[in-house]
Design a protein around this motif. Structure first.
Motif, short mmCIF file in Angstrom:
data_model
loop_
_atom_site.label_atom_id
_atom_site.label_comp_id
_atom_site.label_asym_id
_atom_site.label_seq_id
_atom_site.Cartn_x
_atom_site.Cartn_y
_atom_site.Cartn_z
N LEU A 3 5.26 13.70 -48.28
CA LEU A 3 5.75 13.64 -46.84
C LEU A 3 7.05 13.00 -46.43
N HIS A 49 8.69 11.13 -44.25
CA HIS A 49 8.52 10.85 -42.72
C HIS A 49 9.55 10.71 -42.01
N PHE A 80 -1.72 15.50 -43.47
CA PHE A 80 -0.85 14.37 -43.77
C PHE A 80 0.10 14.12 -42.61
N VAL A 81 0.39 15.04 -41.85
CA VAL A 81 1.39 14.83 -40.58
C VAL A 81 0.48 14.00 -39.34
N ARG A 85 -2.54 12.23 -39.59
CA ARG A 85 -2.64 10.86 -40.10
C ARG A 85 -1.49 9.99 -40.18
N TYR A 86 -0.42 10.56 -40.40
CA TYR A 86 0.81 9.79 -40.26
C TYR A 86 1.09 9.43 -38.60
N GLN A 128 -1.19 6.78 -37.76
CA GLN A 128 -0.60 5.53 -38.20
C GLN A 128 0.55 4.89 -37.52
N LEU A 129 1.22 5.77 -36.66
CA LEU A 129 2.23 5.36 -35.95
C LEU A 129 1.76 4.83 -34.49
#
Length: 275
Positions: free
Chosen positions: A21, A23, A53-54, A56-57, A60-61
């Motif tokens: 990914l 980012h 993935f998007v 969960r990212y 994370q942010l």
């Protein structure tokens, strides 16, 4: 394809096929209180991993509010288990639910099962807007022209799509092969000769149902046969659909190959709207 706030998210692949990914292609601020939307256009099974993935990212942010817009719900056809078969739509819905989106929008769901399985979901029945656009383009005469629903399912789904003249198709299938052997029209067709008809449904693959519908409609004297489907798969270019339909009106919810050089010959008979 995945987009965040309208911008496509970029991925590359490692030599072994694992996804990477990018980012930096996601333009959001960490710890943001602003609403973030993820757009999901299913093109292949890899897109489900990309979606995970998007999301969960974004978690994370610490993005607090993240909605999801699904242009076409994948595996919508597998909306039940028959004779012990896998209930695939349920599995995919569970996967999406576990990602924890604040709300979900689904464009033109194939059945009520989709909305029953997804959490915090709002269906967007875009055909109710598109039909008005199509009517204007073809100069539909409300007193003389017809709408046609190719089966009872479409008739039920679009029962609020009012028209003075409505026909419903009744298909005869070979139960072993699933092949359509014939189609009957239910409704008053006494004034059909020389008139226009718009066939309305949610999804087209090769378009076999619509080919049979068009043949039967033209037998009864309809001069122009149009098709409105919210979702069209790339396989519409593989069958006989464009030999029997004057214009196909659809969206890019699934379609990706309309601009390929071998499909450009259908350009005058195909109108694609951005989802």
């Amino acid at each position: 394809m995945i987009a965040v706030n309208g911008k496509k998210v970029e991925f590359t692949e490692f030599p072994n096929g694992e996804l990477n990914l990018n980012h930096k292609s996601i333009d959001v601020l960490a710890n943001s209180d602003s609403a973030t939307n993820v757009g999901f256009k299913f093109e292949n099974n890899t897109d489900l991993i990309k979606l995970m993935f998007v999301k969960r990212y974004l978690d994370q942010l610490k993005i607090k509010t993240t909605s999801l817009s699904i242009s076409y719900m994948p595996y919508s056809r597998m909306d039940r288990s028959e004779n012990g078969s896998p209930f695939t739509l349920k599995y995919v819905a569970q996967f999406i639910n576990e990602l924890g989106f604040s709300e979900i929008e689904v464009y033109e769901p194939h059945s009520d099962v989709t909305t029953a399985l997804l959490n915090r979901v709002q269906p967007n029945f875009i055909n109710f807007n598109l039909i008005n656009l199509v009517k204007r383009i073809v100069r539909f005469d409300e007193n003389k022209d017809y709408l046609m629903f190719p089966d009872a399912g479409a008739s039920k789904r679009y029962s609020r799509m009012k028209a003075k003249n409505v026909l419903v198709g009744h298909k005869h299938r070979d139960f072993e092969t699933g092949e359509i052997k014939g189609l009957e029209l239910v409704g008053d067709i006494s004034g059909a000769s020389g008139r226009q008809v718009i066939i309305v449904d949610d999804l087209s693959s090769r378009g076999g149902t619509f080919v049979h519908s068009s043949k039967k409609l033209r037998e009864h004297g309809f001069s122009n046969v149009f098709l409105l489907v919210a979702h069209a798969e790339n396989t519409i270019f593989k069958g006989e659909l464009f030999n029997h339909i004057d214009t196909v009106f659809t969206t890019d919810s699934i379609l990706t190959e309309q601009n390929n050089w071998e499909n450009k010959k259908y350009e005058s008979k195909l109108k694609v709207y951005n989802i």
